[in-house]
Design an enzyme around this catalytic site. Structure first.
Site, PDB file in Angstrom:
ATOM      1  N   ASP A  79       0.835  -1.209   0.000  1.00  0.00           N
ATOM      2  CA  ASP A  79       0.000   0.000   0.000  1.00  0.00           C
ATOM      3  C   ASP A  79       0.870   1.259   0.000  1.00  0.00           C
ATOM      4  O   ASP A  79       1.663   1.460   0.919  1.00  0.00           O
ATOM      5  CB  ASP A  79      -0.882  -0.075   1.258  1.00  0.00           C
ATOM      6  CG  ASP A  79      -2.032   0.885   1.230  1.00  0.00           C
ATOM      7  OD1 ASP A  79      -2.132   1.681   0.287  1.00  0.00           O
ATOM      8  OD2 ASP A  79      -2.848   0.834   2.169  1.00  0.00           O
ATOM      9  N   ASP A 111     -10.449   4.222  -1.459  1.00  0.00           N
ATOM     10  CA  ASP A 111     -11.088   3.187  -0.626  1.00  0.00           C
ATOM     11  C   ASP A 111     -12.606   3.125  -0.801  1.00  0.00           C
ATOM     12  O   ASP A 111     -13.285   4.142  -0.889  1.00  0.00           O
ATOM     13  CB  ASP A 111     -10.802   3.458   0.853  1.00  0.00           C
ATOM     14  CG  ASP A 111      -9.331   3.246   1.177  1.00  0.00           C
ATOM     15  OD1 ASP A 111      -8.529   3.050   0.242  1.00  0.00           O
ATOM     16  OD2 ASP A 111      -8.997   3.280   2.367  1.00  0.00           O
TER      17      ASP A 111
HETATM   18  C1  GLA Z   1      -5.425   2.317   2.609  1.00  0.00           C
HETATM   19  C2  GLA Z   1      -5.933   1.201   1.717  1.00  0.00           C
HETATM   20  C3  GLA Z   1      -6.988   0.422   2.455  1.00  0.00           C
HETATM   21  C4  GLA Z   1      -6.405  -0.142   3.755  1.00  0.00           C
HETATM   22  C5  GLA Z   1      -5.830   0.980   4.597  1.00  0.00           C
HETATM   23  C6  GLA Z   1      -5.047   0.458   5.786  1.00  0.00           C
HETATM   24  O1  GLA Z   1      -6.402   3.279   2.866  1.00  0.00           O
HETATM   25  O2  GLA Z   1      -6.430   1.711   0.522  1.00  0.00           O
HETATM   26  O3  GLA Z   1      -7.478  -0.636   1.662  1.00  0.00           O
HETATM   27  O4  GLA Z   1      -5.418  -1.089   3.449  1.00  0.00           O
HETATM   28  O5  GLA Z   1      -4.947   1.799   3.841  1.00  0.00           O
HETATM   29  O6  GLA Z   1      -4.496   1.478   6.559  1.00  0.00           O
END
Ligand code: GLA
Length: 503
Positions: free
Chosen positions: A268, A329
């Protein structure tokens, strides 16, 4: 070894008290302790040596941030910092003000306001707090490894538990996958997202936090149930939730993950957005971990999470990726799910066996949408050949939710061996007709109603690319219909999903 460590020099003359004549009272090293964890300011360095003021704010998240447009007047410095997590405000205004013996630092970054005081330090302190930057390897190209021939299916901790995840809950999810029949329906990955990381040991190896006392034991538990084990990390120094990222430890972490028995890694971008701020650097950062995972010799599905930047679908495979996020997200509401699922699910030409567009994980079962809206969610993901990563508390799956997630015929659309990502063939008002060709020659056809009133819809043989229709099956109802494309009532935010055979 492709990557070496080096110390970034910004050409700043570090002023130790008493060794160099400071040009302004702000000049020198300022140490910040007990900083809020975001962005984790550790040090400010200011210098007006030679008449041109220069300054750096060092943080745990972003390393050294150079002050831009720095002006020092009397006891006050004003400057700008880059603000890369928020594209709408690419820079932010900051100040550093002398307050007695301290330097008072104040400014905004991303979602946070920082207001903090630091005291004078020495050149030795400055050296100790200098952020160690790493050099990325040149971009290479990894050949296909035969993994993820169909979109990965499983469960991930983030949507329901966020950072409140622990060993016991993960084991309970593994048990629930078996007990509910979800494993046998194809959901085999048990993925811990952000929040498992602790600190690094003296050898630099990442250790889980106290909520995960035995990662290898947990992996064994999951494997013993015929399931696979997934974990999460980040190319930056910090993950999105502020845990330890893999920055400077990429090869070491890949090896640790492989030793624990990891079968899937989500990587990520998060604080890496600062370091890797163009297409070339992002690709190299993802390639570095991709190559490191390959070098372990363990088959590990590699999930790229950089929110769809820089047309990731066009290079995701090359860096070793098997799936790549196409969006920010998801949240458990219809508007967000629909925006992503209909409009930001990636370009179909990039998807196929071995590499998939990932519009983020499922929210089905978390309670924020109606039955019809969740059916739309599942249908969109299946039609898009998207990874199916459940994100609810599996122990609390209602019979209705299980029936939806375990519908074998809908799963088969997602998992179809042809691996073609379906797409809209006709849009009219709030309605969309989507098709997805299947390996057996049939076509999956979805009639979506994005509007707020029930409508009637149909698909034409031309939509489906057929001259004559020989068989039609309603996959959500599980019934064969007359061999013609009739008119359906499609409820508000709902869908009808058909499998159509013909010539
Ligand atoms: C980002 C990702 C999410 C999750 C969070 C964890 O926002 O896009 O899917 O993994 O981080 O902190």
């Amino acid at each position: 070894m492709l990557r070496g460590l080096m110390t970034l020099s910004l050409g700043i003359t570090v002023l130790a008290a008493g060794t160099v004549q400071a040009a302004t009272p702000l000049d020198g090293v300022w140490l910040f302790d007990n900083a809020p964890s975001y962005p984790g300011v550790t040090m400010v360095q200011l210098s007006s040596d030679g008449g041109k003021p220069r300054g750096v704010v060092t943080t745990a998240w972003y390393g050294p941030m150079e002050m831009r447009n720095l002006v020092i007047q009397g006891e006050k410095a004003t400057f700008e910092l880059r603000n890369l997590n928020d594209k709408d405000h690419a820079t932010r205004q900051w100040t550093a003000l002398l307050a007695g013996k301290d330097l008072k630092l104040s400014g905004d970054i991303w979602y946070a306001h920082v207001e903090q005081s630091g005291g004078h330090g020495t050149a030795v302190d400055a050296r100790a707090r200098t952020f160690k930057t790493t050099v990325l390897p040149p971009l290479g190209s990894l050949p296909p490894d035969g993994l993820a021939k169909t979109p990965p299916m499983g469960w991930s901790s983030w949507n329901k538990f966020a950072e409140k995840i622990d060993d016991k809950t993960v084991r309970a999810m593994a048990d629930a996958l078996v007990a509910t029949g979800l494993r046998d329906a194809g959901y085999v990955y048990v993925n811990i997202d952000d929040g498992w990381q602790g600190t690094r040991g003296p050898d630099g190896a990442i250790r889980p936090n106290e909520k995960f006392p035995d990662m290898k034991g947990l992996a064994d538990y999951i494997h013993a149930r015929g399931l696979k084990f997934g974990l999460y990390s980040a190319p930056g120094p910090k993950t999105c939730a502020g845990f330890e990222g893999s920055y400077g430890h990429v090869q070491q972490d890949a090896k640790t993950f492989a030793d624990w028995g990891v079968d899937y890694l989500k990587y990520d971008l998060c604080s890496g957005e600062w370091f890797y701020d163009d297409a070339d650097k992002v690709q190299r950062a993802y390639y570095e971990m991709g190559a490191a995972l390959r070098a372990t010799g363990r088959p590990i599905v590699y999930s790229l999470c950089e929110y769809g930047r820089f047309e990731v679908g066009s290079w995701g495979r090359k860096v070793g990726g098997h799936l790549w996020r196409t969006t920010g997200d998801i949240t458990d509401d219809y508007a967000t799910m629909a925006r992503i699922g209909f409009d930001r699910n990636g370009r179909a030409e990039h998807a196929g066996p071995g590499g998939w567009n990932d519009p983020d994980m499922l929210e089905i079962g978390n309670g924020g949408m109606s039955h019809d809206e969740y059916a739309t969610h599942m249908t969109l993901w299946a039609m898009s050949a998207a990874p199916l990563m459940m994100g609810h508390d599996l122990r609390q799956s209602s019979p209705e939710v299980l029936k939806m997630l375990e519908n074998r015929e809908v799963i088969a659309v997602d998992q179809d061996a042809l691996g073609v990502q379906g797409k809209a063939v006709r849009r009219e008002g709030a309605t969309e007709v989507w098709t997805k060709p299947l390996a057996d020659g049939a076509v999956a056809v979805a009639l979506f109603n994005r509007g707020e009133a029930s409508v009637t819809m149909t698909a034409t043989p031309a939509d489906v690319g057929l001259e004559t229709v020989q068989a039609v099956r309603d996959l959500w109802a599980g019934v064969d219909l007359e061999a013609s494309l009739k008119v359906f009532a499609v409820p508000e935010h709902g869908v009808v999903l058909l499998k159509v055979k013909g010539r």
